[in-house]
Design a protein around this motif. Sequence first.
Motif, PDB file in Angstrom:
ATOM      1  N   ASP A   1       0.822  -1.213   0.000  1.00 57.50           N
ATOM      2  CA  ASP A   1       0.000   0.000   0.000  1.00 57.50           C
ATOM      3  C   ASP A   1       0.856   1.264   0.000  1.00 57.50           C
ATOM      4  OD1 ASP A   1      -2.530   1.407   0.321  1.00 57.50           O
ATOM      5  OD2 ASP A   1      -1.760   1.883   2.314  1.00 57.50           O
ATOM      6  N   HIS A   2       0.558   2.189  -0.916  1.00 58.95           N
ATOM      7  CA  HIS A   2       1.339   3.432  -1.047  1.00 58.95           C
ATOM      8  C   HIS A   2       1.413   4.217   0.253  1.00 58.95           C
ATOM      9  CE1 HIS A   2       0.646   3.844  -5.698  1.00 58.95           C
ATOM     10  NE2 HIS A   2       1.203   2.705  -5.332  1.00 58.95           N
ATOM     11  N   ASP A   3       0.238   4.490   0.822  1.00 57.97           N
ATOM     12  CA  ASP A   3       0.208   5.362   1.995  1.00 57.97           C
ATOM     13  C   ASP A   3       0.950   4.738   3.173  1.00 57.97           C
ATOM     14  OD1 ASP A   3      -1.276   6.856   0.334  1.00 57.97           O
ATOM     15  OD2 ASP A   3      -3.200   6.565   1.345  1.00 57.97           O
ATOM     16  N   ALA A   4       0.798   3.417   3.311  1.00 61.11           N
ATOM     17  CA  ALA A   4       1.481   2.732   4.420  1.00 61.11           C
ATOM     18  C   ALA A   4       2.995   2.863   4.252  1.00 61.11           C
ATOM     19  CB  ALA A   4       1.074   1.265   4.455  1.00 61.11           C
ATOM     20  N   VAL A   5       3.466   2.689   3.008  1.00 59.32           N
ATOM     21  CA  VAL A   5       4.912   2.781   2.750  1.00 59.32           C
ATOM     22  C   VAL A   5       5.429   4.178   3.082  1.00 59.32           C
ATOM     23  CG1 VAL A   5       6.604   2.913   0.875  1.00 59.32           C
ATOM     24  CG2 VAL A   5       5.126   0.923   1.060  1.00 59.32           C
ATOM     25  N   LEU A   6       4.698   5.201   2.621  1.00 65.42           N
ATOM     26  CA  LEU A   6       5.150   6.571   2.856  1.00 65.42           C
ATOM     27  C   LEU A   6       5.062   6.948   4.331  1.00 65.42           C
ATOM     28  CD1 LEU A   6       3.641   8.367  -0.277  1.00 65.42           C
ATOM     29  CD2 LEU A   6       5.961   7.631   0.088  1.00 65.42           C
ATOM     30  N   ASP A   7       4.085   6.360   5.036  1.00 64.78           N
ATOM     31  CA  ASP A   7       3.931   6.639   6.469  1.00 64.78           C
ATOM     32  C   ASP A   7       5.114   6.127   7.280  1.00 64.78           C
ATOM     33  OD1 ASP A   7       1.848   8.183   7.087  1.00 64.78           O
ATOM     34  OD2 ASP A   7       0.382   6.576   7.343  1.00 64.78           O
ATOM     35  N   ASN A   8       5.733   5.065   6.778  1.00 62.50           N
ATOM     36  CA  ASN A   8       6.818   4.430   7.531  1.00 62.50           C
ATOM     37  C   ASN A   8       8.192   5.023   7.254  1.00 62.50           C
ATOM     38  OD1 ASN A   8       5.191   2.655   8.908  1.00 62.50           O
ATOM     39  ND2 ASN A   8       5.256   1.123   7.297  1.00 62.50           N
ATOM     40  N   VAL A   9       8.246   6.043   6.409  1.00 63.83           N
ATOM     41  CA  VAL A   9       9.537   6.679   6.131  1.00 63.83           C
ATOM     42  C   VAL A   9       9.545   8.066   6.763  1.00 63.83           C
ATOM     43  CG1 VAL A   9      11.122   7.489   4.341  1.00 63.83           C
ATOM     44  CG2 VAL A   9       9.784   5.420   3.956  1.00 63.83           C
ATOM     45  N   LEU A  10      10.490   8.298   7.653  1.00 66.90           N
ATOM     46  CA  LEU A  10      10.655   9.633   8.255  1.00 66.90           C
ATOM     47  C   LEU A  10      11.699  10.372   7.444  1.00 66.90           C
ATOM     48  CD1 LEU A  10      10.911   9.571  12.122  1.00 66.90           C
ATOM     49  CD2 LEU A  10       9.170  10.613  10.699  1.00 66.90           C
ATOM     50  N   TYR A  11      11.365  11.575   7.008  1.00 68.72           N
ATOM     51  CA  TYR A  11      12.262  12.291   6.097  1.00 68.72           C
ATOM     52  C   TYR A  11      12.741  13.600   6.709  1.00 68.72           C
ATOM     53  CZ  TYR A  11      13.519  15.287   2.152  1.00 68.72           C
ATOM     54  OH  TYR A  11      14.167  16.166   1.314  1.00 68.72           O
ATOM     55  N   ALA A  12      14.024  13.897   6.539  1.00 72.36           N
ATOM     56  CA  ALA A  12      14.545  15.203   6.957  1.00 72.36           C
ATOM     57  C   ALA A  12      15.507  15.710   5.894  1.00 72.36           C
ATOM     58  CB  ALA A  12      15.257  15.085   8.293  1.00 72.36           C
ATOM     59  N   ARG A  13      15.442  16.994   5.636  1.00 68.81           N
ATOM     60  CA  ARG A  13      16.360  17.610   4.681  1.00 68.81           C
ATOM     61  C   ARG A  13      17.402  18.356   5.493  1.00 68.81           C
ATOM     62  NH1 ARG A  13      19.395  19.590   1.261  1.00 68.81           N
ATOM     63  NH2 ARG A  13      18.877  21.082  -0.378  1.00 68.81           N
ATOM     64  N   ALA A  14      18.681  18.025   5.293  1.00 71.49           N
ATOM     65  CA  ALA A  14      19.770  18.710   6.022  1.00 71.49           C
ATOM     66  C   ALA A  14      20.355  19.793   5.124  1.00 71.49           C
ATOM     67  CB  ALA A  14      20.837  17.695   6.391  1.00 71.49           C
ATOM     68  N   TYR A  15      20.610  20.955   5.717  1.00 72.02           N
ATOM     69  CA  TYR A  15      21.108  22.078   4.913  1.00 72.02           C
ATOM     70  C   TYR A  15      22.585  22.385   5.133  1.00 72.02           C
ATOM     71  CZ  TYR A  15      16.260  22.825   3.713  1.00 72.02           C
ATOM     72  OH  TYR A  15      14.993  22.632   3.239  1.00 72.02           O
ATOM     73  N   THR A  16      23.094  22.071   6.318  1.00 73.84           N
ATOM     74  CA  THR A  16      24.524  22.290   6.573  1.00 73.84           C
ATOM     75  C   THR A  16      25.072  21.050   7.271  1.00 73.84           C
ATOM     76  OG1 THR A  16      24.209  23.160   8.800  1.00 73.84           O
ATOM     77  CG2 THR A  16      24.109  24.758   6.995  1.00 73.84           C
ATOM     78  N   SER A  17      26.383  20.943   7.310  1.00 74.14           N
ATOM     79  CA  SER A  17      26.972  19.754   7.951  1.00 74.14           C
ATOM     80  C   SER A  17      26.648  19.744   9.447  1.00 74.14           C
ATOM     81  CB  SER A  17      28.486  19.714   7.727  1.00 74.14           C
ATOM     82  OG  SER A  17      29.084  20.906   8.155  1.00 74.14           O
ATOM     83  N   GLU A  18      26.510  20.940  10.046  1.00 74.30           N
ATOM     84  CA  GLU A  18      26.156  20.994  11.478  1.00 74.30           C
ATOM     85  C   GLU A  18      24.730  20.493  11.682  1.00 74.30           C
ATOM     86  OE1 GLU A  18      26.797  24.930  12.997  1.00 74.30           O
ATOM     87  OE2 GLU A  18      28.961  24.764  12.763  1.00 74.30           O
ATOM     88  N   HIS A  19      23.860  20.915  10.775  1.00 72.93           N
ATOM     89  CA  HIS A  19      22.463  20.489  10.836  1.00 72.93           C
ATOM     90  C   HIS A  19      22.376  18.963  10.707  1.00 72.93           C
ATOM     91  CE1 HIS A  19      18.193  20.724   8.881  1.00 72.93           C
ATOM     92  NE2 HIS A  19      18.140  20.361  10.141  1.00 72.93           N
ATOM     93  N   GLN A  20      23.202  18.431   9.812  1.00 73.61           N
ATOM     94  CA  GLN A  20      23.246  16.977   9.583  1.00 73.61           C
ATOM     95  C   GLN A  20      23.619  16.264  10.888  1.00 73.61           C
ATOM     96  OE1 GLN A  20      25.580  16.234   6.069  1.00 73.61           O
ATOM     97  NE2 GLN A  20      25.621  14.037   6.372  1.00 73.61           N
ATOM     98  N   MET A  21      24.584  16.822  11.601  1.00 71.68           N
ATOM     99  CA  MET A  21      25.041  16.245  12.874  1.00 71.68           C
ATOM    100  C   MET A  21      23.919  16.331  13.924  1.00 71.68           C
ATOM    101  SD  MET A  21      27.784  14.835  14.060  1.00 71.68           S
ATOM    102  CE  MET A  21      28.444  14.362  15.645  1.00 71.68           C
ATOM    103  N   GLU A  22      23.232  17.490  13.961  1.00 69.30           N
ATOM    104  CA  GLU A  22      22.150  17.664  14.942  1.00 69.30           C
ATOM    105  C   GLU A  22      21.012  16.674  14.689  1.00 69.30           C
ATOM    106  OE1 GLU A  22      21.166  21.796  14.533  1.00 69.30           O
ATOM    107  OE2 GLU A  22      23.110  22.391  15.365  1.00 69.30           O
ATOM    108  N   LEU A  23      20.755  16.408  13.403  1.00 67.72           N
ATOM    109  CA  LEU A  23      19.684  15.470  13.076  1.00 67.72           C
ATOM    110  C   LEU A  23      19.963  14.081  13.657  1.00 67.72           C
ATOM    111  CD1 LEU A  23      18.852  16.418   9.377  1.00 67.72           C
ATOM    112  CD2 LEU A  23      17.326  16.603  11.324  1.00 67.72           C
TER     113      LEU A  23
END
Length: 341
Positions: free
Chosen positions: A181-203
């Motif tokens: 199921d499409h919605d189930a698959v998308l629900d199970n993925v947590l997404y974050a966009r990192a903008y700087t290397s520091e942000h990446q570390m904080e994530l």
Amino acid sequence: MKAAEDQVVEDDASFQDDESFFQDIDLLQKHGINMADIKKLKSVGICTVKGIQMTTRKALCNIKGLSEAKVEKIKEAAGKLLNVGFQTAFEYSAKRKQVFHITTGSQEFDKLLGGGVESMAITEAFGEFRTGKTQLSHTLCVTAQLPGEDGYSGGKVIFIDTENTFRPDRLRDIADRFNVDHDAVLDNVLYARAYTSEHQMELLDFVAAKFHEEGGVFKLLIIDSIMALFRVDFSGRGELAERQQKLAQMLSRLQKISEEYNVAVFVTNQMTADPGAGMTFQADPKKPIGGHILAHASTTRISLRKGRGEMRVAKIFDSPDMPENEATFAISAGGVTDAKE
């Protein structure tokens, strides 16, 4: 007969261990550490007793409100809860039984990796653009959720995107291929966009907190791509040393997260052309970026290159237990699949 009884008891113990893969940091309360200090540790992403063992005293002293005396006390309490010494290879091999593999969507590729992308390890895939790194990441987002071989139950995924190449619509196409199921698959993925290397570390602090909060639910962490932001934030040779130190800290954090919570970590990496290589008649002057630091931190490194048409070739570049070998796979609408001869 005695030996057989011992064996049964031992099996029983390992079963209990599986239930709680990690010990919650709240257990320290029984050893005289107050709740306020435990909260401070949690605020920096240390949520398990093992997490304390994995953090240096110096780093713990840098946490606001923790004095050296408190840090000593916390370390001592953690030491009581954990076996900090040695164990036999046999005991360790029993622990390694908890390692699972996530299929890549191609049987050939899985065979190359010894079953798929391994948990408690960092798997790095590098290649030029259009070699299938992001497609592989997207395919893993779906396959990680499907029950697999050896009793793998499937689980959720965290995707950290540094190049803005994550497309939920791709996941829908791949979900179609596996009839989920499409919605189930998308629900199970947590997404974050990192903008700087520091942000990446904080994530990563957030990731550790999430893995702890929903223990055993998450099975895979993807970073696509690991080096892109370091390439931007640090430029030239003058800042190289600092870049590599920051990178080393981040990779060490990734390795610890993967071992602490038994998850697979999959990272993609870019290539660089080596301008000095033309002089030395190297067959391929391109190499992955990140230098030795990244090379040593990745458990398994896969090099990807383009074949004919939709074909791609994966090669084991470095692995502690798999021989150097190649596998051909294809990229289709449904993600990574076996190459049709």
